[in-house]
Design a protein around this motif. Structure first.
Motif, PDB file in Angstrom:
ATOM      1  N   ALA A 180       0.857  -1.185   0.000  1.00 52.32           N
ATOM      2  CA  ALA A 180       0.000   0.000   0.000  1.00 52.32           C
ATOM      3  C   ALA A 180       0.897   1.240   0.000  1.00 52.32           C
ATOM      4  O   ALA A 180       2.084   1.144   0.320  1.00 52.32           O
ATOM      5  N   PRO A 181       0.363   2.414  -0.399  1.00 48.25           N
ATOM      6  CA  PRO A 181      -0.987   2.674  -0.898  1.00 48.25           C
ATOM      7  C   PRO A 181      -1.241   2.028  -2.262  1.00 48.25           C
ATOM      8  O   PRO A 181      -0.308   1.515  -2.889  1.00 48.25           O
ATOM      9  N   SER A 182      -2.482   2.076  -2.684  1.00 46.32           N
ATOM     10  CA  SER A 182      -2.892   1.312  -3.857  1.00 46.32           C
ATOM     11  C   SER A 182      -2.126   1.710  -5.114  1.00 46.32           C
ATOM     12  O   SER A 182      -1.851   0.858  -5.962  1.00 46.32           O
ATOM     13  N   ASP A 183      -1.771   2.984  -5.249  1.00 48.16           N
ATOM     14  CA  ASP A 183      -1.073   3.416  -6.458  1.00 48.16           C
ATOM     15  C   ASP A 183       0.378   2.958  -6.495  1.00 48.16           C
ATOM     16  O   ASP A 183       1.041   3.078  -7.531  1.00 48.16           O
ATOM     17  N   MET A 184       0.871   2.414  -5.371  1.00 45.84           N
ATOM     18  CA  MET A 184       2.247   1.909  -5.341  1.00 45.84           C
ATOM     19  C   MET A 184       2.315   0.401  -5.170  1.00 45.84           C
ATOM     20  O   MET A 184       3.408  -0.161  -5.147  1.00 45.84           O
ATOM     21  N   LYS A 185       1.171  -0.245  -5.036  1.00 50.16           N
ATOM     22  CA  LYS A 185       1.156  -1.686  -4.787  1.00 50.16           C
ATOM     23  C   LYS A 185       1.883  -2.436  -5.902  1.00 50.16           C
ATOM     24  O   LYS A 185       1.672  -2.191  -7.084  1.00 50.16           O
ATOM     25  N   GLY A 186       2.766  -3.351  -5.491  1.00 58.63           N
ATOM     26  CA  GLY A 186       3.520  -4.152  -6.439  1.00 58.63           C
ATOM     27  C   GLY A 186       4.845  -3.556  -6.872  1.00 58.63           C
ATOM     28  O   GLY A 186       5.641  -4.223  -7.535  1.00 58.63           O
ATOM     29  N   LYS A 187       5.104  -2.305  -6.487  1.00 60.61           N
ATOM     30  CA  LYS A 187       6.378  -1.676  -6.842  1.00 60.61           C
ATOM     31  C   LYS A 187       7.436  -1.998  -5.794  1.00 60.61           C
ATOM     32  O   LYS A 187       7.134  -2.205  -4.628  1.00 60.61           O
ATOM     33  N   ARG A 188       8.675  -2.048  -6.222  1.00 59.56           N
ATOM     34  CA  ARG A 188       9.766  -2.347  -5.300  1.00 59.56           C
ATOM     35  C   ARG A 188      10.125  -1.120  -4.469  1.00 59.56           C
ATOM     36  O   ARG A 188      10.248  -0.022  -4.999  1.00 59.56           O
ATOM     37  N   LEU A 189      10.307  -1.347  -3.162  1.00 56.37           N
ATOM     38  CA  LEU A 189      10.648  -0.235  -2.275  1.00 56.37           C
ATOM     39  C   LEU A 189      11.917   0.453  -2.725  1.00 56.37           C
ATOM     40  O   LEU A 189      12.042   1.672  -2.658  1.00 56.37           O
ATOM     41  N   SER A 190      12.872  -0.327  -3.179  1.00 58.58           N
ATOM     42  CA  SER A 190      14.182   0.238  -3.529  1.00 58.58           C
ATOM     43  C   SER A 190      14.128   1.099  -4.778  1.00 58.58           C
ATOM     44  O   SER A 190      15.063   1.848  -5.060  1.00 58.58           O
ATOM     45  N   ASP A 191      13.025   1.010  -5.540  1.00 57.85           N
ATOM     46  CA  ASP A 191      12.922   1.785  -6.781  1.00 57.85           C
ATOM     47  C   ASP A 191      12.165   3.089  -6.605  1.00 57.85           C
ATOM     48  O   ASP A 191      12.096   3.898  -7.534  1.00 57.85           O
ATOM     49  N   LEU A 192      11.557   3.291  -5.438  1.00 58.81           N
ATOM     50  CA  LEU A 192      10.675   4.436  -5.274  1.00 58.81           C
ATOM     51  C   LEU A 192      11.449   5.709  -4.961  1.00 58.81           C
ATOM     52  O   LEU A 192      12.272   5.734  -4.047  1.00 58.81           O
ATOM     53  N   PRO A 193      11.173   6.799  -5.687  1.00 63.29           N
ATOM     54  CA  PRO A 193      11.786   8.094  -5.343  1.00 63.29           C
ATOM     55  C   PRO A 193      11.023   8.755  -4.208  1.00 63.29           C
ATOM     56  O   PRO A 193       9.812   8.595  -4.078  1.00 63.29           O
ATOM     57  N   ILE A 194      11.722   9.489  -3.389  1.00 64.83           N
ATOM     58  CA  ILE A 194      11.104  10.260  -2.310  1.00 64.83           C
ATOM     59  C   ILE A 194      11.349  11.735  -2.596  1.00 64.83           C
ATOM     60  O   ILE A 194      12.459  12.235  -2.423  1.00 64.83           O
ATOM     61  N   PRO A 195      10.315  12.459  -3.077  1.00 61.67           N
ATOM     62  CA  PRO A 195      10.515  13.886  -3.383  1.00 61.67           C
ATOM     63  C   PRO A 195      10.929  14.662  -2.135  1.00 61.67           C
ATOM     64  O   PRO A 195      10.479  14.363  -1.028  1.00 61.67           O
ATOM     65  N   PRO A 196      11.795  15.674  -2.295  1.00 66.05           N
ATOM     66  CA  PRO A 196      12.194  16.499  -1.146  1.00 66.05           C
ATOM     67  C   PRO A 196      10.978  17.140  -0.491  1.00 66.05           C
ATOM     68  O   PRO A 196      10.094  17.658  -1.159  1.00 66.05           O
ATOM     69  N   GLY A 197      10.926  17.082   0.832  1.00 69.68           N
ATOM     70  CA  GLY A 197       9.832  17.678   1.574  1.00 69.68           C
ATOM     71  C   GLY A 197       8.589  16.820   1.668  1.00 69.68           C
ATOM     72  O   GLY A 197       7.645  17.169   2.366  1.00 69.68           O
ATOM     73  N   LYS A 198       8.580  15.693   0.973  1.00 77.22           N
ATOM     74  CA  LYS A 198       7.400  14.833   0.964  1.00 77.22           C
ATOM     75  C   LYS A 198       7.048  14.345   2.365  1.00 77.22           C
ATOM     76  O   LYS A 198       5.866  14.204   2.709  1.00 77.22           O
ATOM     77  N   CYS A 199       8.060  14.059   3.163  1.00 72.05           N
ATOM     78  CA  CYS A 199       7.817  13.464   4.482  1.00 72.05           C
ATOM     79  C   CYS A 199       7.943  14.484   5.621  1.00 72.05           C
ATOM     80  O   CYS A 199       8.177  14.110   6.765  1.00 72.05           O
ATOM     81  N   ILE A 200       7.823  15.745   5.291  1.00 76.55           N
ATOM     82  CA  ILE A 200       7.866  16.789   6.312  1.00 76.55           C
ATOM     83  C   ILE A 200       6.451  17.266   6.602  1.00 76.55           C
ATOM     84  O   ILE A 200       5.714  17.656   5.700  1.00 76.55           O
ATOM     85  N   SER A 201       6.053  17.230   7.860  1.00 73.52           N
ATOM     86  CA  SER A 201       4.753  17.733   8.274  1.00 73.52           C
ATOM     87  C   SER A 201       4.976  18.762   9.380  1.00 73.52           C
ATOM     88  O   SER A 201       6.106  19.203   9.630  1.00 73.52           O
ATOM     89  N   THR A 202       3.901  19.144  10.037  1.00 67.63           N
ATOM     90  CA  THR A 202       3.985  20.135  11.104  1.00 67.63           C
ATOM     91  C   THR A 202       3.118  19.700  12.279  1.00 67.63           C
ATOM     92  O   THR A 202       2.320  18.772  12.181  1.00 67.63           O
ATOM     93  N   ASP A 203       3.281  20.407  13.371  1.00 67.78           N
ATOM     94  CA  ASP A 203       2.465  20.131  14.550  1.00 67.78           C
ATOM     95  C   ASP A 203       2.336  21.428  15.357  1.00 67.78           C
ATOM     96  O   ASP A 203       3.101  22.384  15.158  1.00 67.78           O
ATOM     97  N   PHE A 204       1.366  21.438  16.257  1.00 65.29           N
ATOM     98  CA  PHE A 204       1.173  22.559  17.172  1.00 65.29           C
ATOM     99  C   PHE A 204       1.342  22.027  18.594  1.00 65.29           C
ATOM    100  O   PHE A 204       0.575  21.162  19.026  1.00 65.29           O
TER     101      PHE A 204
END
Length: 545
Positions: free
Chosen positions: A190-214
């Motif tokens: 998962a998620p569904s749009d990535m199902k079946g793809k290899r983890l090692s092949d996936l790009p991680i765009p800069p800032g994709k995994c940055i969130s915020t909190d209060f």
């Protein structure tokens, strides 16, 4: 054939061939359900791990058992082990330091279990481990740096798990790209749009995994109707209307303690509004009151406090509510919104003619009556200036500034929105929007399109008193404050162009949310009508950690 499969065949072949358990020491008794040789113990269907084994034993295999979890030090009295096989044991959890005391372990196979949770330090200390298999479990995420201590790792098998290709596994994706070990292909479930793809092949765009909190930064034991932030001589202040103490409390930012401290107290009678305005060398605070008139106070450098500067003409104001300050064509104005049926919302204009003793704000225009106005918002769009008045008894009305008469003239209304207690303007991607707070029913987000405001989103908001837009850099929020529930923070979605629920924070009966930026840190200041006013810090969060 994979190493894990070969070893399984060897284990069961050895189990069939062993007919008699041979003791390696006189005081060691082969555990029930196990077959023991000089160097090997093989157990089938057991629910207990042996507490201790002879030093000659270097291989322990436990299969088809019912061992629920591996906890700290379960194998600490087995320092000679080189191979540990724990397949098909219904394991669900592996905790920190589960394999401590195994300095010579080279082969670790934990396949065909039900492992969902493995903690960050579960594999700590296994520096000689060369082969590891966690295949065919139920893991969706692996904790960051799980394999940090595995200096000798040559082969890793993670097949047969349901890995989420999300920020939590970003570290794993990067590790798979860079490791020297041979790793079986790991695929996304998962998620569904990535199902079946290899983890090692996936790009991680800069800032994709940055969130915020209060996160809560400061609690201020002052009940307040509003909080107005202003800057003066590189310092930051907040003016708080505190009707319970009959005052306008001015607080100053402490650069050492990194919080607000009391600076001045402007006493009055049932203060309901405090609004700052800085004009040339004048630092002014407009103070509205239910009784005793309304006044403007000016900061006195010599006394280092605010002193009365002007009494405001309020002949037609019976119940002041909001104060809206704005500048137009180089002139300063403010509106006092009147929420009674008998009063008139009034526009004031700044005049600076000391030779005629006319320095100050003076009534300039009376707006409509009998409307129980609740809030005013000044906006400029398409080269024109508008004033929007919200009301509890009528639809919000829009006034247009007429340059010829130098007055606001009635332009229209915002239809299909009733019982509005607050209106705030904001912009997203260059477009003008309004956030309209409704105490009963849904609050509304409206967009300026074809010279009218049209609804684009409704937010359930029973008991709401404020729907406040605010931004920090490229993240845009709405704070929906209610008297009956937690404050809901919504985050703007650039794809859908709507706000999505982001987080809840607790402020008792909030009345305003105001941005404070100082010392390269960002805060939101929330006034509370029935409890403590709160300051929350807006922080960045790396979801991959």
């Amino acid at each position: 054939m994979p190493v894990s499969t070969r070893l399984m065949l060897q284990v069961f072949f050895a189990l069939l061939c062993i007919c008699v358990a041979v003791e390696s020491k006189r005081n060691f008794k082969c555990p029930s359900g196990c077959a023991c040789s000089k160097e090997t113990i093989i157990c089938v269907g057991t629910s207990h791990i042996p507490r201790t084994i002879p030093n000659e034993i270097n291989s322990l295999s436990m299969v088809n058992g019912s061992i629920p979890e591996l906890t700290e030090g379960m194998f600490s009295l087995m320092p000679s082990l080189q191979l540990l096989l724990l397949n098909s044991n219904s394991l669900s959890t592996i905790k920190d330091d589960a394999f401590s005391g195994l300095p010579h372990l080279e082969y670790l196979f934990i396949e065909g279990n039900k492992i969902e949770t493995i903690t960050k330090n579960a594999l700590r200390g296994l520096r000689d481990l060369t082969h590891l298999s966690l295949a065919n479990n139920k893991m969706s995420f692996l904790p960051r740096d799980l394999f940090f201590d595995l200096d000798s790792l040559l082969e890793l098998d993670l097949r047969g798990n349901s890995f989420q290709c999300s920020c939590e596994n970003k570290w794993l994706m990067m590790w798979l790209k860079n490791t020297n070990a041979t790793v079986s292909d790991v695929f996304c479930e998962a998620p569904s749009d990535m199902k079946g793809k290899r983890l090692s092949d996936l790009p991680i765009p800069p800032g994709k995994c940055i969130s915020t909190d209060f996160v809560r930064h400061q609690s201020i034991p002052i009940q307040s109707m509003s909080a107005d932030i202003f800057s003066f001589k590189e310092d930051i202040y907040v003016a708080m209307a505190a009707p319970n103490t009959n005052s306008c409390v001015v607080m100053e930012w402490d650069h050492v303690e990194m919080n607000f401290r009391k600076f001045d107290n402007i006493t009055g009678k049932s203060v309901v509004g405090c609004k700052s305005v800085l004009i040339d060398n004048h630092v002014l605070i407009i103070v509205t009151q239910l009784f005793g008139g309304s006044h403007i106070y000016k900061f006195d450098d010599q006394q280092n406090k605010f002193t009365k500067f002007q009494t405001i003409e309020v002949f037609n104001i019976s119940k002041p509510n909001d104060i809206e300050v704005f500048q137009m064509d180089g002139d300063w104005y403010f509106v006092i919104v009147d929420s009674s049926k008998a009063g008139l919302s009034t526009l004031y204009k700044w005049s600076d003619q000391p030779d005629r003793n006319e320095t100050g704000f003076h009534s300039y225009q009376f707006l409509h009556e009998w409307f129980r106005d609740t809030d005013a918002e000044f906006v400029q769009v398409d080269g024109k200036s508008y004033l929007i008045l919200a009301s509890r008894s009528q639809s919000p009305v829009i006034y247009l500034w007429n340059k010829s008469s130098q007055k606001f003239i009635l332009h229209g209304e915002v239809p299909h929105v009733d019982d509005v207690v607050a209106v705030k303007a904001f912009r997203e991607e260059g477009e003008l929007y309004l956030a309209m707070t409704c105490y009963i029913g849904d609050s509304k987000v409206l967009k300026w399109t074809n010279k009218v405001f049209t609804e684009v989103q409704a937010l359930p908001s029973r008991g709401a008193m404020i729907l406040q837009p605010f931004s920090f850099k490229d993240r845009h929020y709405l704070a929906l404050g209610s008297d009956y529930s937690f404050t809901q923070i919504y985050l703007w979605d650039v794809e859908t162009k709507t706000f999505h629920k982001f987080k809840d924070i607790y402020v008792q009966s909030p009345r305003s949310f105001t941005v404070v930026t100082n010392e390269r840190r960002n805060f939101i200041f929330s006034s509370s009508f029935k409890g403590k006013s709160m300051v929350f810090e807006h922080i960045m969060v790396d979801l991959s950690l």
